[in-house]
Motif scaffolding. Structure first.
Motif, PDB file in Angstrom:
ATOM      1  N   GLY A  36       0.786  -1.225   0.000  1.00  0.00           N
ATOM      2  CA  GLY A  36       0.000   0.000   0.000  1.00  0.00           C
ATOM      3  C   GLY A  36       0.816   1.272   0.000  1.00  0.00           C
ATOM      4  N   GLY A  62      -5.686  -1.555   1.028  1.00  0.00           N
ATOM      5  CA  GLY A  62      -6.273  -0.809  -0.086  1.00  0.00           C
ATOM      6  C   GLY A  62      -7.222   0.297   0.347  1.00  0.00           C
ATOM      7  N   VAL A  65      -5.177   3.242   1.594  1.00  0.00           N
ATOM      8  CA  VAL A  65      -4.612   3.980   0.455  1.00  0.00           C
ATOM      9  C   VAL A  65      -5.698   4.866  -0.161  1.00  0.00           C
TER      10      VAL A  65
END
Length: 200
Positions: A36, A62, A65
């Motif tokens: 990430g 994810g 991010v």
């Protein structure tokens, strides 16, 4: 040409996705990342049109991010690709404002079609996920999620109080409320339940 960035921690899947999407006449894979933190740095530099983002990645996942990209007002649109049909993950993704949320077991043609739809300003979500969310909503408030996330990372009550500027009594009350809502015997069990459902 749609410029893509792919973040995925499984090397074989990363390579396969990159190769297959590069075959699409209107798509170009301009970068790839396997964790990430690396993905976030590259996305901010490369400014792809669309990021395909796995959830379960080292360093930053994810969703973290996607949150950072939203905070930085990045123009890149995020499509989450996941193996996990967890309602809590989906709920968080929608709150962050991701443009797509798809399960990895779909066809590459479906993914390419979803990318084009997102590029055209639409949002694309797997029907299985929306059904799961309707069925089971996250019972925890934002503050409870924050406290449980810190507890899940091994923080003591004292450390949580200083990090969130709360009294130890308030933190204990929150933890007790969390355990009650999740029907858990202790904070570790509560964290396990919430993580399994994607609520933290």
């Amino acid at each position: 040409m749609i410029r893509l960035f792919i973040a995925e921690d499984q090397r074989m899947l990363l390579g396969a996705l990159g190769s297959l999407l590069s075959l699409e006449e209107d798509m170009e894979v301009i970068g790839q990342g396997m964790n990430g933190e690396e993905a976030l740095k590259s996305i901010l530099e490369l400014k792809p049109d669309i990021c395909l983002m796995d959830i379960e990645m080292p360093v930053l996942n994810g969703l973290e991010v996607a949150e950072e990209l939203a905070k930085s007002l990045s123009p890149s649109k995020v499509i989450i690709l996941t193996t996990f049909a967890r309602p809590g993950y989906f709920e968080r993704a929608v709150k962050i404002g991701v443009h797509g949320y798809l399960l990895k077991d779909g066809e590459i043609d479906e993914l390419a079609s979803a990318i084009r739809k997102v590029m055209a300003g639409k949002r694309v979500f797997s029907p299985e996920l929306t059904f799961d969310v309707i069925r089971e909503e996250n019972p925890l408030t934002t503050r409870e999620q924050e406290i449980l996330r810190l507890a899940a990372h091994g923080k003591t009550t004292k450390e949580i109080t200083s990090e969130l500027f709360l009294s130890s009594g308030t933190v204990r009350n929150y933890i007790s409320e969390i355990m009650s809502k999740l029907d858990a015997k202790n904070r570790n069990e509560a964290a396990t339940i919430a993580e399994k459902k994607g609520w933290i």
